[in-house]
Every structure is written in C-alpha cells, then in structure tokens.
Design an enzyme around this catalytic site. Structure first.
Site, PDB file in Angstrom:
ATOM      1  N   TRP A   1      38.721  95.234  -0.511  1.00 24.16           N
ATOM      2  CA  TRP A   1      38.248  93.844  -0.412  1.00 24.16           C
ATOM      3  C   TRP A   1      36.734  93.978  -0.336  1.00 24.16           C
ATOM      4  O   TRP A   1      36.193  94.440   0.666  1.00 24.16           O
ATOM      5  CB  TRP A   1      38.803  93.188   0.851  1.00 24.16           C
ATOM      6  CG  TRP A   1      38.528  91.725   0.942  1.00 24.16           C
ATOM      7  CD1 TRP A   1      39.295  90.699   0.470  1.00 24.16           C
ATOM      8  CD2 TRP A   1      37.390  91.113   1.574  1.00 24.16           C
ATOM      9  NE1 TRP A   1      38.706  89.494   0.764  1.00 24.16           N
ATOM     10  CE2 TRP A   1      37.543  89.714   1.432  1.00 24.16           C
ATOM     11  CE3 TRP A   1      36.268  91.593   2.235  1.00 24.16           C
ATOM     12  CZ2 TRP A   1      36.612  88.799   1.933  1.00 24.16           C
ATOM     13  CZ3 TRP A   1      35.334  90.693   2.725  1.00 24.16           C
ATOM     14  CH2 TRP A   1      35.526  89.308   2.572  1.00 24.16           C
TER      15      TRP A   1
ATOM     16  N   LYS B   1      44.037  89.555   4.690  1.00 20.12           N
ATOM     17  CA  LYS B   1      44.873  89.186   5.822  1.00 20.12           C
ATOM     18  C   LYS B   1      44.162  89.383   7.147  1.00 20.12           C
ATOM     19  O   LYS B   1      44.241  88.562   8.043  1.00 20.12           O
ATOM     20  CB  LYS B   1      46.143  90.041   5.772  1.00 20.12           C
ATOM     21  CG  LYS B   1      47.116  89.777   6.891  1.00 20.12           C
ATOM     22  CD  LYS B   1      47.836  88.482   6.653  1.00 20.12           C
ATOM     23  CE  LYS B   1      48.791  88.128   7.774  1.00 20.12           C
ATOM     24  NZ  LYS B   1      49.081  86.685   7.764  1.00 20.12           N
TER      25      LYS B   1
ATOM     26  N   LYS C   1      45.915  75.527   4.981  1.00 19.30           N
ATOM     27  CA  LYS C   1      46.971  76.095   4.134  1.00 19.30           C
ATOM     28  C   LYS C   1      46.767  75.635   2.694  1.00 19.30           C
ATOM     29  O   LYS C   1      46.850  76.423   1.763  1.00 19.30           O
ATOM     30  CB  LYS C   1      48.377  75.645   4.591  1.00 19.30           C
ATOM     31  CG  LYS C   1      48.910  76.249   5.842  1.00 19.30           C
ATOM     32  CD  LYS C   1      49.510  77.612   5.687  1.00 19.30           C
ATOM     33  CE  LYS C   1      48.516  78.693   5.959  1.00 19.30           C
ATOM     34  NZ  LYS C   1      48.065  78.928   7.278  1.00 19.30           N
TER      35      LYS C   1
ATOM     36  N   HIS D   1      33.570  56.815  10.122  1.00 20.87           N
ATOM     37  CA  HIS D   1      32.204  57.294  10.374  1.00 20.87           C
ATOM     38  C   HIS D   1      31.649  58.079   9.195  1.00 20.87           C
ATOM     39  O   HIS D   1      30.672  58.814   9.349  1.00 20.87           O
ATOM     40  CB  HIS D   1      32.185  58.136  11.653  1.00 20.87           C
ATOM     41  CG  HIS D   1      32.583  57.345  12.850  1.00 20.87           C
ATOM     42  ND1 HIS D   1      31.719  56.464  13.473  1.00 20.87           N
ATOM     43  CD2 HIS D   1      33.765  57.237  13.499  1.00 20.87           C
ATOM     44  CE1 HIS D   1      32.359  55.873  14.484  1.00 20.87           C
ATOM     45  NE2 HIS D   1      33.603  56.326  14.507  1.00 20.87           N
TER      46      HIS D   1
ATOM     47  N   ARG E   1      45.655  93.276   2.407  1.00 21.85           N
ATOM     48  CA  ARG E   1      44.391  93.524   3.088  1.00 21.85           C
ATOM     49  C   ARG E   1      43.202  93.523   2.126  1.00 21.85           C
ATOM     50  O   ARG E   1      42.047  93.555   2.557  1.00 21.85           O
ATOM     51  CB  ARG E   1      44.434  94.870   3.807  1.00 21.85           C
ATOM     52  CG  ARG E   1      45.494  94.954   4.870  1.00 21.85           C
ATOM     53  CD  ARG E   1      45.433  96.296   5.542  1.00 21.85           C
ATOM     54  NE  ARG E   1      44.193  96.448   6.282  1.00 21.85           N
ATOM     55  CZ  ARG E   1      44.047  96.142   7.552  1.00 21.85           C
ATOM     56  NH1 ARG E   1      45.053  95.677   8.229  1.00 21.85           N
ATOM     57  NH2 ARG E   1      42.891  96.301   8.159  1.00 21.85           N
TER      58      ARG E   1
ATOM     59  N   GLU F   1      45.439  72.619  10.297  1.00 27.97           N
ATOM     60  CA  GLU F   1      46.211  73.740   9.766  1.00 27.97           C
ATOM     61  C   GLU F   1      46.764  73.410   8.379  1.00 27.97           C
ATOM     62  O   GLU F   1      46.708  74.236   7.458  1.00 27.97           O
ATOM     63  CB  GLU F   1      47.342  74.095  10.750  1.00 27.97           C
ATOM     64  CG  GLU F   1      48.246  75.219  10.313  1.00 27.97           C
ATOM     65  CD  GLU F   1      47.543  76.545  10.064  1.00 27.97           C
ATOM     66  OE1 GLU F   1      46.354  76.684  10.387  1.00 27.97           O
ATOM     67  OE2 GLU F   1      48.187  77.455   9.508  1.00 27.97           O
TER      68      GLU F   1
ATOM     69  N   ASN G   1      37.215 101.580   5.576  1.00 24.94           N
ATOM     70  CA  ASN G   1      37.392 100.155   5.838  1.00 24.94           C
ATOM     71  C   ASN G   1      36.357  99.784   6.890  1.00 24.94           C
ATOM     72  O   ASN G   1      36.195 100.498   7.867  1.00 24.94           O
ATOM     73  CB  ASN G   1      38.817  99.916   6.368  1.00 24.94           C
ATOM     74  CG  ASN G   1      39.031  98.485   6.803  1.00 24.94           C
ATOM     75  OD1 ASN G   1      38.342  97.584   6.336  1.00 24.94           O
ATOM     76  ND2 ASN G   1      39.992  98.280   7.687  1.00 24.94           N
ATOM     77  N   GLY G   2      35.652  98.675   6.687  1.00 23.55           N
ATOM     78  CA  GLY G   2      34.653  98.245   7.668  1.00 23.55           C
ATOM     79  C   GLY G   2      33.308  98.031   7.002  1.00 23.55           C
ATOM     80  O   GLY G   2      33.212  97.978   5.771  1.00 23.55           O
TER      81      GLY G   2
ATOM     82  N   CYS H   1      40.050  96.222   4.139  1.00 23.43           N
ATOM     83  CA  CYS H   1      40.666  96.995   3.066  1.00 23.43           C
ATOM     84  C   CYS H   1      41.892  97.708   3.631  1.00 23.43           C
ATOM     85  O   CYS H   1      42.094  97.773   4.834  1.00 23.43           O
ATOM     86  CB  CYS H   1      39.679  98.038   2.557  1.00 23.43           C
ATOM     87  SG  CYS H   1      38.070  97.344   2.181  1.00 23.43           S
TER      88      CYS H   1
ATOM     89  N   GLU I   1      43.627  77.291   1.106  1.00 27.24           N
ATOM     90  CA  GLU I   1      43.566  78.752   0.952  1.00 27.24           C
ATOM     91  C   GLU I   1      44.495  79.296  -0.132  1.00 27.24           C
ATOM     92  O   GLU I   1      44.178  80.280  -0.768  1.00 27.24           O
ATOM     93  CB  GLU I   1      43.752  79.493   2.286  1.00 27.24           C
ATOM     94  CG  GLU I   1      45.143  79.604   2.823  1.00 27.24           C
ATOM     95  CD  GLU I   1      45.221  80.466   4.097  1.00 27.24           C
ATOM     96  OE1 GLU I   1      45.987  80.100   4.981  1.00 27.24           O
ATOM     97  OE2 GLU I   1      44.535  81.493   4.188  1.00 27.24           O
TER      98      GLU I   1
HETATM   99  O1  M6R Z   1      44.648  87.972  12.620  1.00 28.95           O
HETATM  100  P1  M6R Z   1      44.062  86.698  13.145  1.00 28.95           P
HETATM  101  O2  M6R Z   1      45.107  85.773  13.708  1.00 28.95           O
HETATM  102  O3  M6R Z   1      42.959  86.934  14.140  1.00 28.95           O
HETATM  103  O4  M6R Z   1      43.429  85.987  11.882  1.00 28.95           O
HETATM  104  C1  M6R Z   1      42.697  84.803  12.022  1.00 28.95           C
HETATM  105  C2  M6R Z   1      42.457  84.168  10.671  1.00 28.95           C
HETATM  106  O5  M6R Z   1      41.787  85.052   9.827  1.00 28.95           O
HETATM  107  C3  M6R Z   1      43.750  83.733   9.999  1.00 28.95           C
HETATM  108  O6  M6R Z   1      44.490  82.867  10.798  1.00 28.95           O
HETATM  109  C4  M6R Z   1      43.443  83.042   8.649  1.00 28.95           C
HETATM  110  O7  M6R Z   1      42.783  81.838   8.870  1.00 28.95           O
HETATM  111  C5  M6R Z   1      44.727  82.846   7.853  1.00 28.95           C
HETATM  112  N1  M6R Z   1      44.570  83.366   6.534  1.00 28.95           N
HETATM  113  C6  M6R Z   1      45.135  81.445   7.695  1.00 28.95           C
HETATM  114  O8  M6R Z   1      46.320  81.338   6.978  1.00 28.95           O
END
Ligand code: M6R
Length: 612
Positions: A76, A607, A489, A508, A27, A485, A102-103, A2, A492
């Site tokens: 969040w 994030k 992308k 497979h 966040r 990756e 937050n947490g 958050c 997400e």
């Molecule tokens: O802050 P971090 O690099 O540790 O975050 C890791 C992942 O949460 C982050 O890369 C996430 O997968 C992204 N949203 C991908 O775009």
C-alpha cells in the site's frame, strides 16, 4: 498497512508466500513481490505493479520459483507511486541484504543523504530501500552479524517498521525487527513462518509469538531466537490463536463483506456471551472492577473511522444510563491536542485491528498523563490490546473486508455492555431496567437475522442507486451516529460522494445542496426525535430529494413521506443503531457490486492503517 509473509522450511517457499499474501491482500494491493532463496546464495526477486493476481500469474502461483526460504510483500504505497520499481522486496545492489517493510521511516531523507555520501545509489523512491542499504552499510562496516547490523539500523531509524530481512551469507534464515507495525511468528513441523497478520499463517499453525517493539528475531527452520535492542537473547511466550481457519475464507459468499455482514448475529452473540452469564455482566476478563468504574468521572472515547462512529453512538448510551460525561475524539486529533486529561478519567480506545497508528499513539499519550485506559479490540495480542491496562475483546473473528461490518457491530455491543456495567456499578440503574436492557441486547442477533432475511428488497432498491453521484445521510442522536457510519460505508466502497449530517444542521447550510433527485437517507429510530427528523425529511422532500427512510416497524406513516422505507424490528431505542446500520451496510454493498467494484478491496484503502 502493507502485508508481509516470510517462510523458511522444507517445502517450496513461493507457494506458501503467495498463499499467505492472498490472505493479507486487504492490507495493500497496489503491487506485490517475493524474494526466494534456494539454500545457497542464489536469490530470485520477482515483483510487479498491480494486484497479487499479476504476481501469481507471473510465477504460476509460486510453482515456477524454487527455494525453501523467502519473503513476500503486498504493498500500500506511501513513498513512491505504485510501480514494479517501488514494489518490495528491495535489495542492496549486490543483493547482500534483501528486505520487505511495513511502516514509514520518517527520517529516510536524512539517512539517504548519509548513505549517498558513502557511495550508495537508489533505484526506487521508497523509504524501504534506504533501510535496506543502511543495514547493508552497517553489515559491511562492522562485520559483526545480522542482528548487530539490524540493531544499529534500528537505532538510527525514526518511524515505524516491521522488517523481514534476508542476508546472502545466511541462506536459510530470515531476520525480523519491529516497531509500531504488527508482526507475528509461527512455528509448525520444523518450519517457521512470519506474517503481519494471523490469517496469512493460520492454515499452517495456531501457535504464534508476538514480537514486541524494538525486538529482533532470527528465524531458522523450526526455530526462532529473540533478541532485545541490547542484542541480548530474550524468551517469549507462545500464544495459541483461537480463530477458526475457515473464518478467514469466503465460505461460499461472493465477497468477504457479504459473508461478514451475515456473520453479525453469531459474533454479536459470542461477544455478549463473553461477559454476560445468567443475565449479569462480569468484567473479570476485561480487568475493570466496579470500584474503578465508580471512581471514574470523565470518559474519553478515542478512535478512527468506523470505530470512531461506534464511539459516537456509545456516547449517547453512556450518557443516557449514567451521570458520566463522555467526549468522543478522533485519535488523529487527540494525539496532537494539548489536552490535560482530568483525574479519574477513563480513555477508551476502540480499534478492530489494535494497530491503527493514531489510536495507538492516542493510547500512549493518555498513559503518559497517568490516565486509566481500556481497549475495545478485536485482534488478540495486537499493540493496543497489549498496551492498554484493560481490554475488552470483541469476538468478531478475522475481518477481511476493508469495509468493517461485523467488527463495528461487536464494538457497539461492547460499548452497550460497558455503559450498562457503569450504570450498575455506580448504582444509577434499577435492577428491573438492568435486566430489561440485558434482555434487549440479547435480542439483537435474532433481530439482525430478520433484517438479513429480507435483504433482496434492499438489493432491489440499491440497484437504482448505482448511477447516483451524491448521497446524504441524516439523523439525530444515535441515528446521527449511525448515519455517519452509513455514509462512510457508501463512500468507501461505492465511491459515491456522501455526507452525513445531524438532521438539525441541514438548515445551517447543507440544504442548499439538495436538488431534484438528490438521494437523502434518513435514519429515524429514536421516538423522542421522530417528529423533528420527519420535519427535516419533509423539508428536503419539498426541494426534490429522493427520500429513503430507515425506521422501526410501527412507524408506517413514514411511507407517506419517504419514497422507499426500510423497517427494522422494534428494540429499546438505545440499541436501535445495531439494527438500523444493517440495511445501510447492505445498501452500500449492493451499490458497490452493482458498479462492478472490488468490494473487499476498495481503491486507496487498507484494512489496518498502521501509518499516520
Ligand atoms: O482497526 P481500526 O478499528 O482501528 O480501524 C479504524 C478505521 O481505519 C476503520 O474503521 C475504517 O474506517 C474502516 N475501513 C471503515 O470501514
């Protein structure tokens, strides 16, 4: 995950809080709230479900709420659905204690039962309300003061927290406490700010304090006092944030993601220049000497999400350039594995935020085993940066879009330079090859510019993918790492079901999913593996796939196989991932825009994943 903002000063607090929360909305964005004090003991708490915009409109962007001290939160959800009731701030029934958090408080059920026996009742389903009432309970029971009752609560709480608390009896003050959730405090012009991330307060100040684990701070106008868990006053250094305030704004782009995609050439260059001078890498700033690099036998790369994908790509580069053995591990798995790490190992934690809970826990578990650690981190002063023995800072600047692009790209660069320096320190590379690879790395920014200059073609093709339900990404070696990756992308931000497979794995099992029109995106930049992957492409094509190829200029025969081909400039294959990922970022961006989604704030995501 958050976002928290707090302010005490001479201006009206609510506009400052809403402005800061807007910068932190990446966040969390399922509900938001503020609590404002008017200098006496009157408090107004306003909170609502939905994005910050809803709260903004309810309060005329803060102008309708009067008072110069306040705390705010963008949520969040973890405990309890997104709703006005579960939104923060939470308060004790008499509003003696009001807080945002937050947490995750792991033992909140047990604490709730204890408080229930003392007559407390609970309106929300959140763990935060339990923390608030626990603080209130100790405040009233011992009658000592804010720091004391917060410490008493901290000693009972298990889990992670960044807490901002206001007490009725201390109307101009905010108290904060932290464990494993980020929080910074800034001071400027007789006013004090607190936030869970830099962009929220960058507009007001660049001078910040990092509050450490198990520490408490008392915020007054223009003054902050720190305490340790023994309630002793401690002093902390002031750190200057070097980030440019404009870097945290959209700067004319429709979305942060597009802006951040375009910033890649610059931030990659900055990251290269931070350790490369006159064609030589120096890791003095990273604090990793050649002697240490020579002593390492085994490398573990540990990370989450996209940062894990960086690890996958870097693994191939290190193994190609050195005799080191490399294992890439998901932090969420690594932290619970009963793995005995070999002596002379290096554990590399890659993290943009430096606060990802699993990555931080993995770092700590490696340190417990006495193994040397290195963080590749973007956020200066973050927990991973502070706790790792060596730190390679990527210079991506503030990354706001939830979907990472520029941080990912700078992490790749850090990985290449690390691989190259390992090879040099261990005398496993000739001077000529070293110089040639440095020059290839230096060519990456201009080559990315070239890909970006042709983005309209990718935009045009992406518009045809808006209606698809599934997408598959395939590749071998580094191309497989980039496929992972690309696939992440796509899913997400476009909410399209997508999977990445090592191309050789298709037969497979996954190939049974291919039918007429299924989109398969093949990344094919590795000359040694070119023919093998093209064979796999032909196999899916003959089963009806709508085939996209991402390959290097020169591989024009690919146009005979794929329905749409994107060419990227030639580069040493070790670094081709830095180029092939760009069209994949653009593709997912344009598909998401085409579907009308909130690109920068995809549903259910945050994030910085500061909870498990
Ligand atoms: O802050 P971090 O690099 O540790 O975050 C890791 C992942 O949460 C982050 O890369 C996430 O997968 C992204 N949203 C991908 O775009």
């Amino acid at each position: 995950m958050c976002g928290i903002v707090g302010f005490t000063g001479n201006h009206q607090a609510a506009p400052v809080l809403l402005d800061g929360l807007a910068k932190l909305e990446y966040r969390g964005y399922d509900s938001a709230g503020i609590a404002i004090r008017d200098g006496k003991s009157n408090t107004e708490i306003i909170k609502e479900k939905g994005k910050l915009k809803v709260l903004g409109e309810m309060t005329d962007w803060g102008n309708a709420v009067r008072g110069c001290c306040g705390i705010g939160h963008t949520r969040w959800a973890t405990h309890g659905e997104p709703s006005a009731l579960n939104a923060h701030p939470h308060s004790s029934d008499d509003e003696n204690v009001i807080a945002v958090h937050n947490g995750i408080i792991e033992n909140y059920q047990e604490l709730k039962e204890k408080l229930s026996k003392q007559g407390y009742t609970f309106k929300s389903q959140t763990d935060t309300e339990v923390a608030v009432k626990l603080i209130d309970y100790y405040y009233k029971k011992y009658n000592e003061g804010p720091v004391d009752c917060i410490v008493r609560a901290m000693l009972r709480i298990r889990g992670s927290y960044a807490l901002c608390v206001m007490f009725k009896d201390y109307p101009d003050e905010i108290y904060t406490a932290r464990k494993d959730s980020p929080m910074i405090i800034g001071i400027a012009n007789g006013e004090t700010y607190v936030a869970s991330d830099v962009p929220a307060i960058l507009k007001y100040t660049r001078n910040v304090y990092y509050i450490g684990n198990h520490e408490i701070a008392r915020l007054e106008k223009g003054k902050v006092t720190f305490y340790n868990i023994d309630r002793e006053e401690i002093s902390k250094p002031l750190t200057e944030i070097k980030w440019d305030a404009e870097a945290a704004e959209k700067g004319g782009y429709e979305h942060f993601m597009l802006k951040e995609i375009h910033e890649q050439p610059k931030v990659i260059l900055d990251t290269i220049n931070s350790v490369v001078q006159n064609g030589q890498i120096s890791f003095e700033s990273v604090d990793l000497s050649d002697d240490v690099m020579r002593s390492i036998r085994q490398v573990y790369i540990v990370a989450c999400g996209s940062a894990y994908h960086v690890g996958m790509a870097v693994q191939y580069v290190i193994e190609e350039l050195t005799s080191l053995s490399v294992r890439v591990e998901l932090a969420s798995e690594f932290r619970y594995r009963k793995m005995s790490l070999q002596d002379n190992s290096l554990v590399i934690i890659i993290s943009q935020s430096g606060e990802t809970a699993d990555s931080l826990a993995a770092l700590r578990s490696a340190k417990k085993q006495g193994v040397r650690t290195l963080g590749i981190v973007n956020v200066v002063g973050s927990s991973i940066a502070r706790e790792a023995e060596s730190v390679f800072y990527t210079l991506a600047g503030p990354e706001i879009s939830v979907a990472t692009t520029k941080a990912y790209s700078t992490q790749l660069i850090a990985g290449y330079l690390l691989a190259l320096q390992f090879a040099k320190a261990r005398a496993e590379i000739t001077d000529e090859r070293y110089a040639q690879l440095i020059s290839e790395i230096n060519s990456i920014p201009a080559k990315i510019e070239k890909i970006l200059s042709d983005k309209e073609r990718i935009q045009w093709f992406s518009s045809k993918l808006v209606g698809i339900k599934d997408a598959f990404f395939i590749g071998r070696g580094i191309d497989y790492a980039i496929s992972l990756e690309g696939s992440l992308k796509m899913k997400e931000i476009s909410y399209i079901h997508s999977e990445a497979y090592a191309a050789g794995e298709l037969k497979h099992g996954p190939i049974s999913l291919i039918e007429d029109g299924t989109v398969v995106i093949s990344v094919v930049t590795q000359p040694e593996l070119y023919e093998k992957t093209v064979s796999n492409m032909v196999e899916v094509k003959s089963r009806g796939a709508n085939l996209v190829g991402v390959t290097t200029y020169g591989n024009y025969a690919m146009e005979d196989t794929a329905d749409f081909v994107i060419f990227v400039p030639k580069i040493d294959p070790l670094f081709a991932g830095s180029l092939s990922v760009i069209p994949l970022q653009l593709m997912s961006y344009y598909v998401s825009v085409g579907k009308g989604f909130d690109v920068d704030k995809p549903r259910n995501l945050a994030k910085s994943v500061t909870v498990e």
